[in-house]
Design a protein around this motif. Sequence first.
Motif, PDB file in Angstrom:
ATOM      1  N   TYR A 291      12.263   7.594  14.857  1.00 44.51           N
ATOM      2  CA  TYR A 291      12.432   8.555  15.935  1.00 44.51           C
ATOM      3  C   TYR A 291      13.896   8.628  16.350  1.00 44.51           C
ATOM      4  O   TYR A 291      14.623   7.642  16.282  1.00 44.51           O
ATOM      5  CB  TYR A 291      11.595   8.159  17.156  1.00 44.51           C
ATOM      6  CG  TYR A 291      10.167   7.776  16.833  1.00 44.51           C
ATOM      7  CD1 TYR A 291       9.288   8.697  16.276  1.00 44.51           C
ATOM      8  CD2 TYR A 291       9.700   6.489  17.083  1.00 44.51           C
ATOM      9  CE1 TYR A 291       7.982   8.361  15.972  1.00 44.51           C
ATOM     10  CE2 TYR A 291       8.388   6.135  16.787  1.00 44.51           C
ATOM     11  CZ  TYR A 291       7.533   7.067  16.237  1.00 44.51           C
ATOM     12  OH  TYR A 291       6.246   6.722  15.934  1.00 44.51           O
TER      13      TYR A 291
ATOM     14  N   VAL B 293      11.679  11.809  23.407  1.00 42.96           N
ATOM     15  CA  VAL B 293      10.950  13.068  23.246  1.00 42.96           C
ATOM     16  C   VAL B 293      10.476  13.221  21.813  1.00 42.96           C
ATOM     17  O   VAL B 293       9.337  13.639  21.544  1.00 42.96           O
ATOM     18  CB  VAL B 293      11.831  14.267  23.658  1.00 42.96           C
ATOM     19  CG1 VAL B 293      11.109  15.583  23.369  1.00 42.96           C
ATOM     20  CG2 VAL B 293      12.189  14.178  25.137  1.00 42.96           C
ATOM     21  N   ASP B 294      11.342  12.874  20.853  1.00 43.55           N
ATOM     22  CA  ASP B 294      10.975  12.950  19.437  1.00 43.55           C
ATOM     23  C   ASP B 294       9.819  12.010  19.130  1.00 43.55           C
ATOM     24  O   ASP B 294       8.915  12.353  18.348  1.00 43.55           O
ATOM     25  CB  ASP B 294      12.186  12.590  18.569  1.00 43.55           C
ATOM     26  CG  ASP B 294      11.907  12.739  17.083  1.00 43.55           C
ATOM     27  OD1 ASP B 294      11.484  13.840  16.669  1.00 43.55           O
ATOM     28  OD2 ASP B 294      12.102  11.763  16.340  1.00 43.55           O
TER      29      ASP B 294
ATOM     30  N   PHE C 269       7.428  11.019  21.244  1.00 40.96           N
ATOM     31  CA  PHE C 269       6.220  11.640  21.786  1.00 40.96           C
ATOM     32  C   PHE C 269       5.716  12.751  20.864  1.00 40.96           C
ATOM     33  O   PHE C 269       4.530  12.828  20.531  1.00 40.96           O
ATOM     34  CB  PHE C 269       6.499  12.226  23.174  1.00 40.96           C
ATOM     35  CG  PHE C 269       6.202  11.290  24.310  1.00 40.96           C
ATOM     36  CD1 PHE C 269       4.888  10.957  24.630  1.00 40.96           C
ATOM     37  CD2 PHE C 269       7.224  10.742  25.069  1.00 40.96           C
ATOM     38  CE1 PHE C 269       4.605  10.101  25.684  1.00 40.96           C
ATOM     39  CE2 PHE C 269       6.953   9.879  26.115  1.00 40.96           C
ATOM     40  CZ  PHE C 269       5.645   9.560  26.430  1.00 40.96           C
ATOM     41  N   ARG C 270       6.645  13.631  20.456  1.00 41.29           N
ATOM     42  CA  ARG C 270       6.269  14.781  19.646  1.00 41.29           C
ATOM     43  C   ARG C 270       5.670  14.364  18.304  1.00 41.29           C
ATOM     44  O   ARG C 270       4.614  14.868  17.900  1.00 41.29           O
ATOM     45  CB  ARG C 270       7.495  15.670  19.428  1.00 41.29           C
ATOM     46  CG  ARG C 270       7.173  16.988  18.711  1.00 41.29           C
ATOM     47  CD  ARG C 270       8.369  17.916  18.667  1.00 41.29           C
ATOM     48  NE  ARG C 270       9.493  17.319  17.946  1.00 41.29           N
ATOM     49  CZ  ARG C 270      10.636  16.945  18.524  1.00 41.29           C
ATOM     50  NH1 ARG C 270      10.787  17.098  19.830  1.00 41.29           N
ATOM     51  NH2 ARG C 270      11.614  16.423  17.821  1.00 41.29           N
TER      52      ARG C 270
END
Length: 319
Positions: A263, A267-268, A270-271
């Motif tokens: 990651y 945010v990455d 989570f996505r």
Amino acid sequence: MTSDTNYVGALGDCWPVQEISRTAVAPLERLKILLQVQNPHAIKYNGTIQGLKYIYRTEGFRGLFKGNGTNCARIVPNSAVKFFSYEEASKGILWLYRQQPGNEDAELTPLLRLGAGACAGIIAMSATYPMDLVRGRLTVQTDKSPSQYRGIAHALRTVLREEGPRALYKGWLPSVIGVVPYVGLNFAVYESLKDWLVKSRPFGLVEDTELSVTTKLACGAAAGTVGQTVAYPLDVIRRRMQMVGWKDAASVVTADGKSSLEYTGMVDAFRKTVRHEGFGALYKGLVPNSVKVVPSIAIAFVSYEVVKDLLGVEMRISD
């Protein structure tokens, strides 16, 4: 009131009780972390009972407690800093609140307690975060890992040498964000439940202004349940980010050496987690965590109150 130094030291004296409680639930804690970070393409742990059996069968009895030493070592500084910071933050927030016109006799509200708890959690978590990262990696590594961390000091040196100082704070941001609902709600729910029981005396549970240990235990358990459930997805992301760049954990890599935990940021993480594994992946390990977190937090709060009683410190900050 005791001096600040004595107060912090006294809170540290709670460590035998906390170490016993954490050691008792250490197998569940290790399984939770393994479930959080395991590669979805190389599933080894499919549930609480199966996971515990698998660890015992492949790594023996000692495997159930891997990483517990680091976890226990964090208890004294983390607990002392957290509870001391909560008391000081509560006093400061209440003083500021009372400076506003019409609030001269105001008491701490659940929202103000939430703020004080969040401040305390961030300070304590940041102070001991490198040890938390090391604990996660010691917990995840297995006997089949290509290389082994030999202990806390060796792990810290290895991470610094191979990944740099910033690596010691991988996953720090979701940890900070998670402090608000987790630690904040723990304190807010716990203190508010105590005040409500004392003032309303529901169902005849309270006959005077002193709550029994059993009642405090119930309040701590309720607070822990609420806090950990709300903040759990952030805990999953934190653990996954802590493993980024580390290829020596057999549980997070496939047979060809590929890791799913790559990651670029929170945010990455989570996505990618939701896209590749579904929303439910954010709650992997919640069952063993729920089983262990309630008694752990409840005992910690009771220890905290007992020490305050012994020191003659005020029972409730709102008094």
